[in-house]
Scaffold this active site. Structure first.
Site, PDB file in Angstrom:
ATOM      1  N   LEU A 527       0.422  -1.112  -0.210  1.00 19.39           N
ATOM      2  CA  LEU A 527       0.413  -0.144   0.230  1.00 19.39           C
ATOM      3  C   LEU A 527       1.021   1.530   0.291  1.00 19.39           C
ATOM      4  CD1 LEU A 527      -2.502  -1.002   2.671  1.00 19.39           C
ATOM      5  CD2 LEU A 527      -3.313  -0.770   0.035  1.00 19.39           C
ATOM      6  N   GLY A 528       2.076   1.118   0.502  1.00 22.90           N
ATOM      7  CA  GLY A 528       2.769   2.598   0.419  1.00 22.90           C
ATOM      8  C   GLY A 528       3.938   1.583   1.769  1.00 22.90           C
ATOM      9  N   GLY A 530       6.978   4.098   4.871  1.00 23.78           N
ATOM     10  CA  GLY A 530       7.216   5.329   5.231  1.00 23.78           C
ATOM     11  C   GLY A 530       8.177   5.150   6.085  1.00 23.78           C
ATOM     12  N   ALA A 531       8.332   5.871   6.766  1.00 30.58           N
ATOM     13  CA  ALA A 531       9.441   5.746   7.619  1.00 30.58           C
ATOM     14  C   ALA A 531       9.548   4.806   8.587  1.00 30.58           C
ATOM     15  CB  ALA A 531       9.296   7.186   8.517  1.00 30.58           C
ATOM     16  N   LYS A 552       1.540  -2.910   8.513  1.00 31.64           N
ATOM     17  CA  LYS A 552       2.603  -2.665   8.562  1.00 31.64           C
ATOM     18  C   LYS A 552       3.921  -3.211   9.413  1.00 31.64           C
ATOM     19  CE  LYS A 552       2.513   2.398   9.391  1.00 31.64           C
ATOM     20  NZ  LYS A 552       2.679   3.276   8.565  1.00 31.64           N
ATOM     21  N   ASP A 646       5.228  13.246  13.572  1.00 32.34           N
ATOM     22  CA  ASP A 646       5.467  13.223  11.798  1.00 32.34           C
ATOM     23  C   ASP A 646       3.914  13.758  11.106  1.00 32.34           C
ATOM     24  OD1 ASP A 646       6.450  12.987   9.491  1.00 32.34           O
ATOM     25  OD2 ASP A 646       7.141  10.842   9.426  1.00 32.34           O
TER      26      ASP A 646
END
Ligand SMILES: *[C@@H]1O[C@H](CO)[C@@H](O)[C@H](O)[C@H]1NC(C)=O
Ligand SMILES: *[C@@H]1O[C@H](CO)[C@@H](O)[C@H](O)[C@H]1NC(C)=O
Ligand SMILES: *[C@@H]1O[C@H](CO)[C@@H](O)[C@H](O)[C@H]1NC(C)=O
Ligand SMILES: *[C@@H]1O[C@H](CO)[C@@H](O)[C@H](O)[C@H]1NC(C)=O
Ligand SMILES: *[C@@H]1O[C@H](CO)[C@@H](O)[C@H](O)[C@H]1NC(C)=O
Ligand SMILES: *[C@@H]1O[C@H](CO)[C@@H](O)[C@H](O)[C@H]1NC(C)=O
Ligand SMILES: *[C@@H]1O[C@H](CO)[C@@H](O)[C@H](O)[C@H]1NC(C)=O
Ligand SMILES: *[C@@H]1O[C@H](CO)[C@@H](O)[C@H](O)[C@H]1NC(C)=O
Length: 813
Positions: A527-528, A530-531, A552, A646
């Site tokens: 889905l994506g 990130g950090a 995640k 963030d």
């Protein structure tokens, strides 16, 4: 200045144009006023100007038609601030006359020729008058001796080069527009202490001080203060007899008097403030505070005598300018409807008639007010006392108007209540009595909100206190909000098959690696990223249902943090708010650490805002509010405060109804060794959204989120990214924060939203949101409002003042 209305900008502009005209026609002057000269109160006579024209002495027209104030004012700046007034601040009518006489000094008389006022202690012969560029008007003898100076008779303001001697006093005005002497005093006592105190207006009896400089040494008088000096460099200090200084203005003054005007005023609300104002001005420049005393007037006024910072029965809250705001509690209304800082009266009658004594619980009920207290006026002290005992005791006591529960003490209070304040530091609860028959809707504030939202409930009650003094309106408001909650929950449980899972206080589910791998079909659909690692889509069996999830995978966990993983996950798992993404479970197996979240259908705010089609203004404002509420919850309402660190549009997701849901909260802590001490190597956050304190080793507080939220809010308003690649001729729009504050300063709000008619038609809200955004991106974290305040300002519950330019207080040390 404090309660600047959103429309001040335009007023400034208006005044600017208005006063530009007379100024351009001003005659040359050398500041000298010959004996025998007079001026008349009308709109034609020019005042006596100082050599540079900065100050004027004469009749200043007031808002009310045909009324004038004998005064000295800044003649060139747009708001023409008054710094001194004669005739005890009483306005005079058209046709009154001021004469400069040789034997009696200044004499003011009404149109019929009756004397109203004169400058005191003139016995000698005056040679001439002089309006100095310092703002001092002098009467001078032929040998250059000063017979009289306005600086020796200060009203509510002092200016650079002005000195207050021991025994001196400054009075506040009665109100913003009434120049008569008010309730507050600034005094240099004979013992050497500088104090601020309230007083009784009729007899001038001084009540307990709410600010004391401490410049009195009973053992050694040479340490005691004897002058308050405002020097020509713009510093205020108390001079001790041994010539040592006690600084009032902070030592590092960034606004030299060569470029800035300075003044210090005892404001009508009791706060003493030193201000500066750029000498080169335009329509948007204004007076900005440098320092003020006391720190928190709502909490600092504590004496047994007097009403406190506000009137009797009123509740004081401190606004972002450190100035008080006064509100009547629900069921009370202003004694003088025109004076919001005045006393409040209860709408119902308290009596100790037989009926009332025997059936307190039938006739009365109590309204809980969180973090609210009236400090004095207690007549009974119950300890130990439970909430129940406290409530019952007050209800059945006809003298009791409010009961205060602090720890295990219950204080019963009687009318009139004084020193009312609402502040987080109060740390207790007030139960305010009201008569049931006075209220159409009898049920007092509900606890019908589900348990995880309990704190939201008190928030609403507190919020409703601000809405006004009408108990009825409050109940309608509370009712409406509860209905809102109900609708939201209702919808959620119909539409989101797993929505109720979030709402209930459940333990997180612990998944095995195998379960997660199966659910995501071997981590197939990304889905994506990130950090923290990559996010995968999946579907998991939970109870009898299949739930779509986002998994995640955390890949960069700091070694030492591993053992804290579970603790942190538990903190995240305990959060329940409609503007947060819901954590369903986690996996902690060997090296695998994963978080399993609900999947949200409408993607990130980034793709929504910066996509092809501009989303509607209404939707955008709702999203902005949702994010703010989510942050209030994280900062103030969780058992452990969560700083997000963030906040950016990629970390806000949208659900089926386009409600904003904050994601990735609680993770910052897992990646950082010590949140409150910055180590540049561990700077979190994303370029364009991080606050200055990340770089200059300042402590990291919730205010970093406020900064990022401010940037995000500007993005939501403009639908532009915080940092853009520059196109030709568009360079000034490259950094959104700069461009937005420039547009605001220049009054070009329309440039920000381009052709968004919906936003332009909602000008007030646009302006309000923009000002809130600029407040949030202040470089100095202490100037940024809290997220709670932000929410209240966005909602329009609290007035938004004009924000300073974000970097005006260069935040260097
Ligand atoms: C100011 O100007 C007046 C005449 O306009 C003159 O009489 C006076 O001496 C001047 N004063 C000073 C200090 O230059
Ligand atoms: C006007 O102010 C200046 C600066 O403080 C001072 O030097 C000067 O003596 C003042 N003029 C008079 C007439 O007092
Ligand atoms: C200011 O307040 C005083 C005291 O209440 C009142 O007597 C006076 O009329 C007021 N002045 C104006 C201009 O309203
Ligand atoms: C003054 O002297 C007394 C007794 O010596 C001492 O207790 C007190 O702290 C001193 N006060 C100050 C302000 O130094
Ligand atoms: C008073 O304090 C000053 C320093 O501020 C010191 O020089 C002096 O000796 C002291 N006097 C007495 C009597 O202690
Ligand atoms: C409040 O102000 C309005 C307008 O200024 C005035 O007409 C009215 O009489 C005032 N009310 C009171 C109670 O002073
Ligand atoms: C209440 O308890 C807190 C600590 O639990 C304490 O700091 C505070 O002083 C207490 N307040 C009162 C009024 O006793
Ligand atoms: C209290 O009285 C005022 C005027 O007397 C009225 O405007 C207000 O609505 C009343 N509030 C309640 C809760 O009854």
């Amino acid at each position: 200045m404090a309660c600047a209305l959103p429309h001040h900008l335009f007023f400034f502009f208006f005044f600017f144009l208005l006063f530009l005209l007379p100024f351009s026609t001003v005659a040359q002057t050398n500041g000298t006023v010959a004996v025998g000269t007079s001026i008349t109160a009308n709109t034609k006579d020019t005042p006596w100007l100082s050599p540079s024209g900065v100050f004027a002495f004469g009749f200043k027209p007031l808002q009310e038609k045909n009324l004038f104030l004998l005064s000295i004012w800044y003649h060139q700046i747009p708001d023409q601030t008054v710094v001194w007034y004669g005739n005890d601040g009483i306005p005079i009518s058209t046709g009154s006359k001021l004469d400069l006489t040789g034997d009696r000094g200044l004499v003011l008389s009404d149109p019929q020729g009756n004397e109203l006022w004169k400058s005191q202690f003139i016995v000698d012969s005056v040679a001439y008058g002089f309006m100095n560029d310092t703002g001092n008007f002098l009467l001078v003898r032929s040998d250059s001796f000063n017979l009289w100076e306005s600086f020796k008779y200060p009203t509510d303001t002092t200016l650079p080069t002005q000195i207050m001697e021991s025994g001196g006093v400054i009075f506040s005005r009665l109100s913003e527009t009434n120049f008569s002497q008010g309730r507050f005093q600034f005094r240099l006592l004979l013992d050497g202490n500088l104090v601020l105190n309230t007083r009784d207006i009729t007899t001038n009896f001084a009540y307990d001080a709410y600010y004391i400089s401490g410049t009195f040494d009973p053992n050694n008088s040479s340490n005691s203060g004897y002058q308050v000096i405002f020097n020509d460099a713009g510093f205020m200090y108390i001079l001790r007899r041994n010539n040592q200084r006690f600084d009032l203005t902070p030592q590092q003054l960034l606004f030299p008097t060569t470029e800035y005007y300075h003044r210090a005023t005892l404001n009508f609300d009791g706060v003493f403030t030193q201000y500066y104002h750029p000498k080169s001005f335009d329509s948007s420049t204004k007076w900005t505070p440098i320092w003020s005393a006391p720190d928190n007037i709502c909490l600092n006024i504590n004496g047994e005598e007097g009403s406190g910072a506000c009137g009797f029965n009123s509740i004081c809250t401190l606004n972002v300018y450190k100035r008080p705001e006064c509100k009547c509690p629900p069921g009370y209304s202003l004694l003088d409807p025109n004076n919001t800082y005045g006393s409040c009266k209860p709408n119902f009658s308290h009596s100790c008639s037989e009926d009332d004594i025997n059936s307190g619980e039938e006739l009365y009920d109590l309204l809980p007010l969180k973090d609210t207290a009236w400090l004095t006026c207690k007549y009974e002290h119950l300890q130990p006392a439970s909430e129940d005992l406290c409530r019952k005791s007050c209800l059945n006591d006809c003298f009791c108007v409010v009961a205060l529960l602090l720890n295990d003490s219950c204080f019963k209070k009687k009318l009139p209540l004084s020193n009312g304040r609402q502040d987080r530091s109060v740390n207790g609860q007030a139960f305010l009595k009201f008569r049931k028959s006075d209220v159409p809707l009898v049920r007092p504030p509900p606890p019908p909100i589900p348990k995880p939202e309990k704190k939201g409930g008190t928030l609403i009650i507190v919020g409703s206190v601000f809405l006004g003094s009408s108990l009825f309106i409050n109940f309608v408001f509370i009712g409406a909000v509860c209905l809102g909650f109900f609708v939201i929950y209702h919808k959620k449980s119909i539409k989101n098959s797993h929505g109720d899972h979030c709402a209930a206080e459940t333990n997180l589910r612990c998944f095995t690696y195998k379960e997660v791998a199966e659910a995501t079909d071997g981590f197939k659909e990304e889905l994506g990223s990130g950090a923290f690692g990559i996010v995968y889509k999946g579907a998991i069996q939970m109870g009898s249902r299949v739930v779509v999830v986002a998994v995640k995978k955390l890949d960069r966990l700091v070694q030492e943090r591993e053992k804290e993983f579970k603790a942190e996950v538990n903190v995240i798992g305990q959060t329940h708010h409609k503007n947060l993404v819901c954590l369903l479970g986690f996996c902690d197996e060997g090296q695998h650490r994963m978080l399993v979240y609900e999947f949200l259908s409408n993607g990130t705010l980034a793709s929504f805002l910066f996509g092809e089609k501009k989303p509607s203004w209404n939707q955008r404002t709702q999203i902005a509010l949702g994010i703010a509420r989510g942050l209030v919850y994280l900062h103030e309402e969780c058992s452990t405060q969560i700083i997000h660190c963030d906040i950016k549009p990629q970390n806000v997701l949208l659900d089926d109804y386009y409600n904003a849901r904050i994601s990735d909260f609680g993770l910052a802590k897992l990646l950082m060794l010590n949140q409150s001490k910055t180590n540049p190597a561990t700077i979190r956050g994303t370029k364009g959204y991080v606050a200055a304190e990340w770089f200059n080793r300042k402590p990291i507080t919730a205010k970093v989120d406020v900064y990022s939220y401010g940037v995000l809010l500007l993005e939501i308003i403009t639908c532009r990214r915080s940092v853009c690649d520059l196109e030709n001729g568009e360079e000034e729009k490259g950094i959104l924060t700069y461009w937005a504050s420039d547009c605001f300063q220049d009054g070009k709000l329309d440039a920000l939203v381009e052709n968004d008619m919906e936003a332009l038609n909602d000008w007030k809200m646009l302006e309000r949101f923009l000002m809130v955004g600029i407040w949030c991106i202040q470089e100095d974290p202490s100037l940024r409002p809290t997220m709670r305040k932000v929410t209240q300002m966005l909602e329009g519950v609290v007035e938004v003042g004009l924000p300073p330019s974000p970097s005006q207080f260069s935040y260097t040390n």
